[in-house]
Design a protein around this motif. Sequence first.
Motif, PDB file in Angstrom:
ATOM      1  N   LEU A  55       0.876  -1.154   0.000  1.00 20.05           N
ATOM      2  CA  LEU A  55       0.000   0.000   0.000  1.00 20.05           C
ATOM      3  C   LEU A  55       0.919   1.212   0.000  1.00 20.05           C
ATOM      4  O   LEU A  55       1.882   1.262   0.771  1.00 20.05           O
ATOM      5  CB  LEU A  55      -0.853   0.001   1.269  1.00 20.05           C
ATOM      6  N   LYS A  56       0.664   2.156  -0.904  1.00 23.01           N
ATOM      7  CA  LYS A  56       1.493   3.369  -0.921  1.00 23.01           C
ATOM      8  C   LYS A  56       0.598   4.589  -0.794  1.00 23.01           C
ATOM      9  O   LYS A  56      -0.367   4.740  -1.536  1.00 23.01           O
ATOM     10  CB  LYS A  56       2.298   3.447  -2.221  1.00 23.01           C
ATOM     11  N   ILE A  57       0.942   5.449   0.148  1.00 16.67           N
ATOM     12  CA  ILE A  57       0.176   6.669   0.359  1.00 16.67           C
ATOM     13  C   ILE A  57       1.103   7.853   0.117  1.00 16.67           C
ATOM     14  O   ILE A  57       2.125   7.991   0.783  1.00 16.67           O
ATOM     15  CB  ILE A  57      -0.399   6.716   1.789  1.00 16.67           C
ATOM     16  N   GLN A  71      -2.483   4.322  -3.250  1.00 16.79           N
ATOM     17  CA  GLN A  71      -2.381   3.225  -4.218  1.00 16.79           C
ATOM     18  C   GLN A  71      -2.518   1.903  -3.473  1.00 16.79           C
ATOM     19  O   GLN A  71      -1.671   1.562  -2.647  1.00 16.79           O
ATOM     20  CB  GLN A  71      -1.044   3.302  -4.950  1.00 16.79           C
ATOM     21  N   SER A  72      -3.589   1.195  -3.767  1.00 15.24           N
ATOM     22  CA  SER A  72      -3.846  -0.058  -3.058  1.00 15.24           C
ATOM     23  C   SER A  72      -2.857  -1.125  -3.535  1.00 15.24           C
ATOM     24  O   SER A  72      -2.278  -1.007  -4.613  1.00 15.24           O
ATOM     25  CB  SER A  72      -5.289  -0.506  -3.301  1.00 15.24           C
ATOM     26  N   PRO A  73      -2.679  -2.181  -2.742  1.00 18.68           N
ATOM     27  CA  PRO A  73      -1.725  -3.236  -3.108  1.00 18.68           C
ATOM     28  C   PRO A  73      -2.083  -3.920  -4.431  1.00 18.68           C
ATOM     29  O   PRO A  73      -1.229  -4.501  -5.073  1.00 18.68           O
ATOM     30  CB  PRO A  73      -1.830  -4.218  -1.944  1.00 18.68           C
ATOM     31  N   THR A  74      -3.344  -3.819  -4.845  1.00 18.14           N
ATOM     32  CA  THR A  74      -3.726  -4.463  -6.096  1.00 18.14           C
ATOM     33  C   THR A  74      -3.837  -3.455  -7.245  1.00 18.14           C
ATOM     34  O   THR A  74      -4.355  -3.767  -8.310  1.00 18.14           O
ATOM     35  CB  THR A  74      -5.064  -5.216  -5.939  1.00 18.14           C
ATOM     36  N   SER A 196      -7.894   0.662   6.220  1.00 19.13           N
ATOM     37  CA  SER A 196      -7.113  -0.333   6.946  1.00 19.13           C
ATOM     38  C   SER A 196      -6.545  -1.355   5.977  1.00 19.13           C
ATOM     39  O   SER A 196      -7.168  -1.722   4.981  1.00 19.13           O
ATOM     40  CB  SER A 196      -7.938  -0.993   8.054  1.00 19.13           C
ATOM     41  N   TYR A 197      -5.321  -1.752   6.291  1.00 21.01           N
ATOM     42  CA  TYR A 197      -4.615  -2.743   5.466  1.00 21.01           C
ATOM     43  C   TYR A 197      -3.766  -3.585   6.414  1.00 21.01           C
ATOM     44  O   TYR A 197      -2.931  -3.040   7.131  1.00 21.01           O
ATOM     45  CB  TYR A 197      -3.745  -2.047   4.427  1.00 21.01           C
ATOM     46  N   GLY A 198      -3.996  -4.895   6.403  1.00 18.25           N
ATOM     47  CA  GLY A 198      -3.287  -5.748   7.351  1.00 18.25           C
ATOM     48  C   GLY A 198      -3.587  -5.262   8.755  1.00 18.25           C
ATOM     49  O   GLY A 198      -4.739  -5.030   9.102  1.00 18.25           O
ATOM     50  N   SER A 293       3.311   0.429   3.173  1.00 16.69           N
ATOM     51  CA  SER A 293       3.039  -0.619   4.158  1.00 16.69           C
ATOM     52  C   SER A 293       2.766  -1.940   3.455  1.00 16.69           C
ATOM     53  O   SER A 293       2.093  -1.988   2.432  1.00 16.69           O
ATOM     54  CB  SER A 293       1.822  -0.235   5.002  1.00 16.69           C
ATOM     55  N   ASP A 294       3.306  -3.005   4.006  1.00 14.91           N
ATOM     56  CA  ASP A 294       2.983  -4.338   3.519  1.00 14.91           C
ATOM     57  C   ASP A 294       1.919  -4.968   4.412  1.00 14.91           C
ATOM     58  O   ASP A 294       1.670  -6.155   4.342  1.00 14.91           O
ATOM     59  CB  ASP A 294       4.247  -5.205   3.481  1.00 14.91           C
ATOM     60  N   GLY A 295       1.328  -4.174   5.272  1.00 12.98           N
ATOM     61  CA  GLY A 295       0.322  -4.671   6.204  1.00 12.98           C
ATOM     62  C   GLY A 295       0.918  -5.053   7.541  1.00 12.98           C
ATOM     63  O   GLY A 295       0.206  -5.244   8.518  1.00 12.98           O
TER      64      GLY A 295
END
Length: 378
Positions: A55-57, A71-74, A196-198, A293-295
């Motif tokens: 996840l990139k903010i 930018q979401s992980p997908t 929220s992510y992870g 973040s990778d979660g």
Amino acid sequence: MTVRFKLMLVLFAILTLLLGGCSSKEDSLKEEPKPEEVPAFLQQESSSPQATALLKIHFIDVGQGDAILIQSPTGGNLLIDGGEKDQGEKVAGYLRDQGVEKLAAVVGTHPHSDHIGGLLEVIDNFPAAKVYLPAVTHSSQTFEELLLTIKNKQLKISTARAGTVIPLNGLQAEFIAPQAEKYDDLNNYSAVVRISYGKHVFLFMGDAEQASEEQILRAYGNLQADVIKLGHHGSSSSSSPEFLAAVAPQHAIIMCGIANDYGHPHRETIAKLNKLKVKIYRTDQDGNIVVSSDGKQIIISSDRGKKTSDSANMPGLEAKATPALDSDESGNYIGNKNSKIFHRPSCKTLPEMQNRVIFSKREEAVSQGYVPCKACQP
Ligand SMILES: [Zn+2]
Ligand SMILES: [Zn+2]
């Protein structure tokens, strides 16, 4: 000695030779290979996948104003605000530089020009699936132009209000404000986004002030977030002690212009954050700020080179030997800050959590002077 035993010895010797290249010694400073030793074909590989499990903010430096690309992980893209109108081209250029071609959603937090002005250029140039605005109008020319731009693109306005989920692949994103229909101050209509992510939570406050914060506090039992984009550019009319205590962030982002007319961020806000030992990042001092973040781990970097990871504050993370990322297919690489060697996430000799730097692209690692691990050959 039996033949079988001899054979095993030979096998063992070969294995030792093969694996020796990525022993833990490799990660010490002593054995750091010189960049020239890296075969050219390894340095030139350019086929790293676009998709990333990160996840990139991006807190884009637009002077006095907000513009945040998520930018979401997908690979889904969400833009919250676009700065003043004269920052529109900068924001659009930044989006292009990040490979953004379309937006899953655009959020105009509230009708003030330092938030919606730059959205005109963005909506004009990037297909957007959804545009969210709070249910309030404003008599400014910029706001009217925004409505016209949205209409010309034949887009519908979706109402930003507490409880509405933003459809964004790979992430949970929702509005937690505005809670009410009517406020005295336009700032309190701000669409507040919670992602929220992870195990991580991120809060984007727009220009929400105390009245909205109080409602959010009443509505949500658990407000804890790891990263908060402070309300109203760090103004003292936002970020009440009660609200900050409930959010208990580790990192606070303040978006404001150098020597702005409002004195943002206010001294009181900085004092409150210091008291809670919250790390502060400011676009007026740090330029563009990127939170990845990778979660499991958060890494924050900025134009001015400040780079921190939250693992130092989280003993649990350090204790666990689990790799930060689980698959090679994710397109991520893990660097060692000390040895300047980078690995595939599956490598057996990953650096300690507190020494890790995560790269979403191989070129990113190489361009920062990192050399590939000899064993996992990233
Ligand atoms: Zn503002
Ligand atoms: Zn405002």
